[in-house]
Design a protein around this motif. Structure first.
Motif, PDB file in Angstrom:
ATOM      1  N   ASP A  58       1.098  -0.959  -0.037  1.00 28.90           N
ATOM      2  CA  ASP A  58      -0.274  -0.027   0.274  1.00 28.90           C
ATOM      3  C   ASP A  58       1.061   1.162  -0.243  1.00 28.90           C
ATOM      4  O   ASP A  58       0.169   2.171   0.635  1.00 28.90           O
ATOM      5  CB  ASP A  58      -0.764  -0.235   0.968  1.00 28.90           C
ATOM      6  CG  ASP A  58      -1.919  -1.379   1.662  1.00 28.90           C
ATOM      7  OD1 ASP A  58      -2.194  -1.310  -0.173  1.00 28.90           O
ATOM      8  OD2 ASP A  58      -2.143  -1.701   2.319  1.00 28.90           O
ATOM      9  N   ILE A  59       2.260   1.428   0.009  1.00 29.98           N
ATOM     10  CA  ILE A  59       2.923   2.545  -0.423  1.00 29.98           C
ATOM     11  C   ILE A  59       2.281   3.307  -1.272  1.00 29.98           C
ATOM     12  O   ILE A  59       2.156   2.757  -2.744  1.00 29.98           O
ATOM     13  CB  ILE A  59       4.493   2.194  -0.504  1.00 29.98           C
ATOM     14  CG1 ILE A  59       4.927   0.915  -0.175  1.00 29.98           C
ATOM     15  CG2 ILE A  59       5.161   3.309  -0.982  1.00 29.98           C
ATOM     16  CD1 ILE A  59       6.227   1.054   0.009  1.00 29.98           C
ATOM     17  N   GLN A  60       2.774   4.641  -1.015  1.00 27.69           N
ATOM     18  CA  GLN A  60       1.247   5.764  -1.829  1.00 27.69           C
ATOM     19  C   GLN A  60       2.649   6.152  -2.298  1.00 27.69           C
ATOM     20  O   GLN A  60       3.134   7.240  -2.069  1.00 27.69           O
ATOM     21  CB  GLN A  60       0.684   6.339  -1.206  1.00 27.69           C
ATOM     22  CG  GLN A  60      -0.708   5.657  -0.867  1.00 27.69           C
ATOM     23  CD  GLN A  60      -1.501   6.632   0.463  1.00 27.69           C
ATOM     24  OE1 GLN A  60      -0.831   7.286   1.284  1.00 27.69           O
ATOM     25  NE2 GLN A  60      -2.349   6.297   0.290  1.00 27.69           N
ATOM     26  N   TRP A  61       2.929   6.003  -3.978  1.00 25.10           N
ATOM     27  CA  TRP A  61       4.103   6.404  -3.725  1.00 25.10           C
ATOM     28  C   TRP A  61       4.342   8.115  -4.726  1.00 25.10           C
ATOM     29  O   TRP A  61       5.346   8.491  -4.987  1.00 25.10           O
ATOM     30  CB  TRP A  61       4.871   5.569  -5.487  1.00 25.10           C
ATOM     31  CG  TRP A  61       5.324   4.148  -5.265  1.00 25.10           C
ATOM     32  CD1 TRP A  61       4.671   2.823  -5.588  1.00 25.10           C
ATOM     33  CD2 TRP A  61       6.179   3.932  -4.974  1.00 25.10           C
ATOM     34  NE1 TRP A  61       4.853   1.829  -4.986  1.00 25.10           N
ATOM     35  CE2 TRP A  61       6.411   2.700  -4.194  1.00 25.10           C
ATOM     36  CE3 TRP A  61       7.664   4.604  -4.592  1.00 25.10           C
ATOM     37  CZ2 TRP A  61       7.095   2.337  -3.580  1.00 25.10           C
ATOM     38  CZ3 TRP A  61       8.316   4.256  -3.534  1.00 25.10           C
ATOM     39  CH2 TRP A  61       8.147   2.077  -2.687  1.00 25.10           C
ATOM     40  N   ASP A  62       3.356   8.774  -5.131  1.00 19.69           N
ATOM     41  CA  ASP A  62       2.932   9.784  -5.947  1.00 19.69           C
ATOM     42  C   ASP A  62       2.416  11.139  -3.606  1.00 19.69           C
ATOM     43  O   ASP A  62       2.865  11.622  -3.902  1.00 19.69           O
ATOM     44  CB  ASP A  62       1.386  10.392  -5.653  1.00 19.69           C
ATOM     45  CG  ASP A  62       0.500   9.850  -5.140  1.00 19.69           C
ATOM     46  OD1 ASP A  62       0.365   8.778  -3.946  1.00 19.69           O
ATOM     47  OD2 ASP A  62      -1.045  10.829  -4.991  1.00 19.69           O
TER      48      ASP A  62
END
Length: 241
Positions: A110-114
């Motif tokens: 669930d890493i939110q890269w933005d």
């Protein structure tokens, strides 16, 4: 995309493993005038402690960022504006350069890269906890630090270079050398900022100053003084658009 930190001058780092001074609330912390709060610490941090600070600050109009020291302390919370993730360029232990980061990617779908950015740390106080944990080689000349800054920006494509003296006031010539080596990356400075004058001096050399221990040791009035110093330095030398 414009970086979230493009207009910051001052960041307050809150260690979830440390108490606030008597009588100080997280509401007080969020109203010091700092441009952002970064939540993280080297030792003793857990996801529960991280989450408690996030929850306490969530109601206030100040950007909140996590600085996770390991994958296990990351908290997914809508109140968090983003994640600033340290990678220590001069670490002897490669876990602190890429190993912890690999584990986070492996374990967390669930890493939110933005909303996630790397901080290219150069650790320079050998007596600090971060230096001991990362086995950092802190014997660096200003020329060495400038070269590390160039490696971060040119070879590694990093947007943040962080000169970290953690617990002691750094060498202005070294900070100036790091800043002079960068074209577009943002230079963060942390370590030993304790009053108006030290905040003014380091903000004159770096794009953003980070204040941490001062909050836990002396409280919010001392932090406000460093905000004033950083803002005065920024006004004296306006940041180019």
């Amino acid at each position: 995309m414009r970086a979230p930190w493009a207009d910051w001058d001052h960041v307050l780092k809150v260690d979830p493993d440390k108490d606030l001074p008597d009588g100080v609330t997280y509401g007080d912390v969020c109203q010091t005038g700092t441009d952002a709060i970064e939540i993280g610490g080297t030792t003793g941090v857990t996801d529960e402690k991280m989450g408690a600070v996030i929850d306490a600050c969530a109601a206030y109009d100040v950007p909140l960022y996590q600085e996770p020291s390991s994958p296990g302390v990351v908290v997914h919370n809508d109140a968090v504006d983003g994640y600033l993730v340290p990678a220590v360029l001069n670490a002897a232990d490669a876990a602190w350069l890429a190993g912890m980061h690999k584990e986070w990617v492996r374990l967390d779908p669930d890493i939110q890269w933005d909303r996630t950015w790397l901080e290219a740390y150069i650790v320079l106080n050998p007596d600090s906890a971060v230096a001991r944990y990362t086995e950092a080689d802190c014997d660096q000349t200003p020329e060495d630090v400038a070269a590390y800054a160039t490696v971060a920006e040119r070879f590694l494509g990093q947007h943040i270079v962080y000169v970290e003296y953690s617990g002691t006031y750094g060498d202005p010539a070294t900070v100036a050398a790091a800043g002079g080596a960068l074209d577009e990356a943002t230079l963060f400075y942390g370590g030993g900022i304790g009053d108006y004058d030290t905040a003014y001096e380091m903000r004159s050399l770096a794009d953003i100053v980070v204040v941490g221990d001062l909050l836990h040791d002396e409280g919010v009035d001392a932090v406000r003084e460093t905000v004033e110093g950083a803002k005065a330095a920024a006004a004296a030398e306006p940041r180019a658009d």
